[in-house]
Every structure is written in C-alpha cells, then in structure tokens.
Scaffold this motif. Sequence first.
Motif, PDB file in Angstrom:
ATOM      1  N   ASP A 124      30.855  48.341  46.243  1.00 12.60           N
ATOM      2  CA  ASP A 124      30.704  49.736  45.801  1.00 12.60           C
ATOM      3  C   ASP A 124      30.892  50.704  46.968  1.00 12.60           C
ATOM      4  N   ARG A 127      34.638  50.733  47.937  1.00  9.57           N
ATOM      5  CA  ARG A 127      35.409  51.483  46.952  1.00  9.57           C
ATOM      6  C   ARG A 127      35.177  52.989  47.130  1.00  9.57           C
ATOM      7  N   ASP A 149      39.238  57.294  41.445  1.00  4.10           N
ATOM      8  CA  ASP A 149      38.382  56.099  41.372  1.00  4.10           C
ATOM      9  C   ASP A 149      39.186  54.862  40.982  1.00  4.10           C
ATOM     10  N   GLU A 150      40.096  55.033  40.023  1.00  5.57           N
ATOM     11  CA  GLU A 150      40.916  53.906  39.591  1.00  5.57           C
ATOM     12  C   GLU A 150      41.848  53.453  40.712  1.00  5.57           C
ATOM     13  N   GLU A 153      39.929  51.554  43.268  1.00  4.10           N
ATOM     14  CA  GLU A 153      39.596  50.208  42.803  1.00  4.10           C
ATOM     15  C   GLU A 153      40.802  49.273  42.901  1.00  4.10           C
TER      16      GLU A 153
END
Length: 204
Positions: A124, A127, A149-150, A153
């Motif tokens: 976390d 990321r 965020d994508e 990831e």
Amino acid sequence: MINADKKRTQILEAAKRRFAHFGLAKTTMAEIAQDLSFSKALLYYYFPDKNALYAAVLEHVINQSFEEMDAVVPTIADCREAMMFVLDKRIEFVTRYYNLLEYSISAVQQVPDAMACVLEDSKDKERGLLAKILQKGIDTGQLEVDDVDEAAEILLFALVGMRFSILKDIQGMLFPTKDEFDRILVLQKKMAAVFLRGLEKASA
C-alpha cells in the motif's frame, strides 16, 4: 522510567542491528537482550518469539525506508528523476538489509499472519508513493493519466513481477543474490522509463 513504546523501539533497533549484521539464524533473543541490558523475559513480554520479532523489525525498517523516500520525493521536480530515485533507494535498502531480508520468504511460512500484514502495508505504501510520482508528472504537465491509482497499481505489479521473475528454486535458494538485485534494478529502470514514456502528455 522508559515508556513501553520507547522500550519496544529500542528492542526493534537492537534486533535490526543484529539481524542486519548476522542474519536471523545466527541471532538469539539472549544476544539482543544482552545488547540492551534487558532481561530475556522483557523481550518475550513484547514479542512471543524470534519470528514475531523479525516480522516487527521488517515492518520497522520498511517504514523507515518509506519515510526517507516520502521526505525527498516532493523535492524532486521531474517525475522521471523521482521514479529513478525511488528505484535506487529500493536497491540501497535491499543492500543495507540483505541479511535481514533474506529470511523474508521463510518468515511468510513461520508467521503468516504477521508477515501478511507487513507485506500488505508495504504494498500500500509503495503504491501510494508511485501514485504521488505520477501525480507530480500530471501537475508539471509531463504526464497525462486518466486514473492515477490504477496506473500506480499497474506499475507496482510490473515492478513486483520483475522482482519475482528472478527468484530461484535451486537447492532451496529462493532469495535473489545481491548481483541479481542489481540486475533487477537495471531492468526496473528500463521498464519504468518505457512506462512513463507511454504516459507522456502529447504536445499541443
């Protein structure tokens, strides 16, 4: 009187020095207690066994590493430089704590619940750090990203995948050597450069 949090931190720091220098197998709870002039009973009050202490130390050093990177990344204007800085720091971290990290794969089996929490929290944090770098690229007009965020990831999965692609299963040796980690860094930097280039904002 030293409060409980300070004692716990002292134990983590002493164990970190022992594990980083000698590795987990060659370190005993008695030696850590002796380094601190603490009783073994006090160590066991905070940590039920050496594996639990190992998981806590790993979490401790990972958090310290991310604190260091979080302090510097905002000062780097270029998102590519920030990304390369983070990748360099990751390998520096591995080199510094190689003897400690070498046990991480076995520790997942020994203390699965504790290690799962440590690894999930680390993922976390990583990321989140990658998302900050991508956001920096957007804010400076370098990158164009629909979903930060994508994208963070996806990048994280790619970086982790490159680490695990080097893992061996020869005579029980699963953890990459220091030379292999150097190779991982080279590959990760090339992949990150390609990834960021794909997100570059088109010229008007």
